[in-house]
Design a protein around this motif. Structure first.
Motif, short mmCIF file in Angstrom:
data_model
loop_
_atom_site.label_atom_id
_atom_site.label_comp_id
_atom_site.label_asym_id
_atom_site.label_seq_id
_atom_site.Cartn_x
_atom_site.Cartn_y
_atom_site.Cartn_z
N ASP A 37 0.81 -1.21 0.00
CA ASP A 37 0.00 0.00 0.00
C ASP A 37 0.85 1.27 0.00
O ASP A 37 2.06 1.23 0.20
CB ASP A 37 -0.93 0.01 1.22
CG ASP A 37 -2.17 -0.85 1.01
OD1 ASP A 37 -2.43 -1.25 -0.14
OD2 ASP A 37 -2.87 -1.13 2.00
N ALA A 38 0.17 2.42 -0.13
CA ALA A 38 0.85 3.71 -0.24
C ALA A 38 1.58 4.10 1.04
O ALA A 38 2.62 4.75 0.98
CB ALA A 38 -0.16 4.79 -0.62
N LEU A 39 1.05 3.73 2.21
CA LEU A 39 1.65 4.14 3.46
C LEU A 39 2.77 3.22 3.93
O LEU A 39 3.36 3.45 4.98
CB LEU A 39 0.57 4.24 4.55
CG LEU A 39 -0.47 5.34 4.35
CD1 LEU A 39 -1.49 5.32 5.48
CD2 LEU A 39 0.17 6.70 4.23
N ASP A 91 -1.51 -1.55 11.44
CA ASP A 91 -2.08 -2.88 11.65
C ASP A 91 -3.28 -3.03 10.72
O ASP A 91 -4.19 -2.19 10.74
CB ASP A 91 -2.52 -3.07 13.09
CG ASP A 91 -3.02 -4.49 13.34
OD1 ASP A 91 -2.25 -5.29 13.90
OD2 ASP A 91 -4.16 -4.80 12.96
N PRO A 92 -3.30 -4.07 9.88
CA PRO A 92 -4.35 -4.20 8.88
C PRO A 92 -5.76 -4.40 9.43
O PRO A 92 -6.73 -4.29 8.69
CB PRO A 92 -3.92 -5.46 8.09
CG PRO A 92 -2.46 -5.57 8.33
CD PRO A 92 -2.25 -5.08 9.73
N PHE A 93 -5.86 -4.70 10.73
CA PHE A 93 -7.18 -4.87 11.33
C PHE A 93 -7.67 -3.60 12.03
O PHE A 93 -8.71 -3.60 12.69
CB PHE A 93 -7.17 -6.02 12.33
CG PHE A 93 -7.33 -7.38 11.69
CD1 PHE A 93 -7.29 -7.55 10.33
CD2 PHE A 93 -7.52 -8.50 12.48
CE1 PHE A 93 -7.44 -8.79 9.74
CE2 PHE A 93 -7.67 -9.75 11.92
CZ PHE A 93 -7.64 -9.91 10.54
N VAL A 94 -6.90 -2.50 11.91
CA VAL A 94 -7.32 -1.21 12.47
C VAL A 94 -7.52 -0.23 11.32
O VAL A 94 -6.56 0.31 10.77
CB VAL A 94 -6.28 -0.65 13.48
CG1 VAL A 94 -6.77 0.69 14.05
CG2 VAL A 94 -6.03 -1.64 14.61
N PHE A 95 -8.76 -0.07 10.91
CA PHE A 95 -9.13 0.79 9.78
C PHE A 95 -8.40 0.43 8.49
O PHE A 95 -8.10 1.29 7.66
CB PHE A 95 -8.93 2.28 10.12
CG PHE A 95 -9.73 2.73 11.30
CD1 PHE A 95 -11.10 2.50 11.33
CD2 PHE A 95 -9.14 3.33 12.38
CE1 PHE A 95 -11.85 2.89 12.43
CE2 PHE A 95 -9.88 3.73 13.48
CZ PHE A 95 -11.24 3.51 13.50
N GLY A 96 -8.08 -0.86 8.36
CA GLY A 96 -7.58 -1.38 7.10
C GLY A 96 -8.62 -2.35 6.58
O GLY A 96 -9.64 -2.59 7.23
N ARG A 97 -8.38 -2.92 5.42
CA ARG A 97 -9.35 -3.87 4.87
C ARG A 97 -8.78 -5.27 4.87
O ARG A 97 -9.15 -6.12 4.06
CB ARG A 97 -9.77 -3.40 3.47
CG ARG A 97 -10.36 -2.00 3.49
CD ARG A 97 -10.92 -1.55 2.18
NE ARG A 97 -12.18 -2.20 1.86
CZ ARG A 97 -12.97 -1.83 0.85
NH1 ARG A 97 -12.63 -0.80 0.09
NH2 ARG A 97 -14.08 -2.48 0.60
N GLY A 98 -7.85 -5.50 5.82
CA GLY A 98 -7.23 -6.81 5.93
C GLY A 98 -8.22 -7.92 6.19
O GLY A 98 -8.10 -9.02 5.64
N ALA A 99 -9.20 -7.66 7.04
CA ALA A 99 -10.19 -8.69 7.37
C ALA A 99 -11.00 -9.09 6.14
O ALA A 99 -11.27 -10.29 5.91
CB ALA A 99 -11.11 -8.19 8.48
N GLU A 100 -11.36 -8.11 5.33
CA GLU A 100 -12.14 -8.38 4.11
C GLU A 100 -11.31 -9.22 3.13
O GLU A 100 -11.83 -10.16 2.50
CB GLU A 100 -12.55 -7.08 3.44
CG GLU A 100 -13.45 -6.20 4.28
CD GLU A 100 -13.65 -4.84 3.63
OE1 GLU A 100 -13.79 -4.79 2.39
OE2 GLU A 100 -13.67 -3.83 4.36
#
Length: 255
Positions: A37-39, A91-100
């Protein structure tokens, strides 16, 4: 080589390359393809020189891939290459779309694994000596997205402004005026607030003020996304640490 196509969603941490976990590094070293990702700090890709690197991030609404395309890319590359690492900031589970992404990959028959990352909502303030909780200052904290998928300010900010908790807002710079207005409405004009841009990175910028004066400070320093907003009495801890260091630490002698 993986017998079953695999997706590992990896948290890259807040930006400083040293704030990534050993488990995350091992995942990168074992990857065939990395979708990042960009960040994400691109220096982390050096841990995976053997892998194909594909940028799938976005900046200010400009998408290189839509989410549906990313999901399909994960599955197709996993089936053709083996092990896919989805490298996401914080962390992908904090306002990321890792779970999806994990759920979609699992539904398509992929083996899936999650490697947590150090979340920016805690680590970026901490790196500037701002704790989210502190005895006699804050007994709890809120972590809120400043902008919902409808591009509106989250209603939780309004609720949080009524509490005595520390409030950490991600993706909220475009809504700063609205955030300030909500806290002023609750009689918190003199509450301290910090805005940290590019937290933990070499180009980090920090603005500290009160609710009443923060917009002027943002203008003065030209603060912008990506940034984290921290509201609460805990912000004063940073100034306290600076005062203590100034008092007790002797300046280095220049020879």
């Amino acid at each position: 080589m993986y017998k079953t196509p695999k997706l590992t969603v990896v948290g890259a941490g807040p930006g400083d390359v040293e704030l990534i976990t050993l488990k995350a590094i091992k995942a990168l070293q074992n990857a065939s393809v990395i979708l990042y990702d960009a960040l994400v700090n691109k220096e982390l890709l050096e841990y995976a020189p053997q892998a194909e690197h594909i940028f799938v991030g976005k900046r200010k609404g400009c998408y290189s891939y839509q989410q549906e395309q990313i999901n399909e890319l994960i599955v197709s590359r996993a089936k053709s290459h083996g092990h896919i690492v989805r490298l996401k900031g914080g962390d992908p589970f904090v306002f990321g779309r890792g779970a999806e992404e994990l759920e979609y990959a699992a539904e398509q028959g992929l083996e899936v694994e999650m490697v947590p990352g150090i979340s920016s909502c805690l680590s970026v303030p901490a790196a500037q000596n701002i704790p989210v909780t502190k005895r006699d200052s804050a007994e709890s904290f809120w972590v809120i997205t400043g902008t919902t998928k409808e591009h509106k300010l989250s209603n939780d900010v309004r609720l949080a402004a009524k509490s005595s908790a520390t409030v950490v807002i991600l993706m909220g710079m475009s809504k700063l005026s609205q955030i300030v207005a909500l806290f002023k409405k609750e009689g918190k004009s003199e509450t301290p607030i910090a805005i940290i841009q590019n937290g933990t990175r070499t180009d980090e910028k920090v603005g500290v003020a009160t609710i009443a004066s923060i917009e002027k400070e943002v203008e003065r320093q030209e603060l912008a996304n990506p940034a984290i907003i921290i509201v609460g009495e805990v912000v004063r801890h940073r100034e306290r640490i600076l005062e203590i260091q100034e008092k007790y630490i002797e300046p280095e002698l220049v020879l």
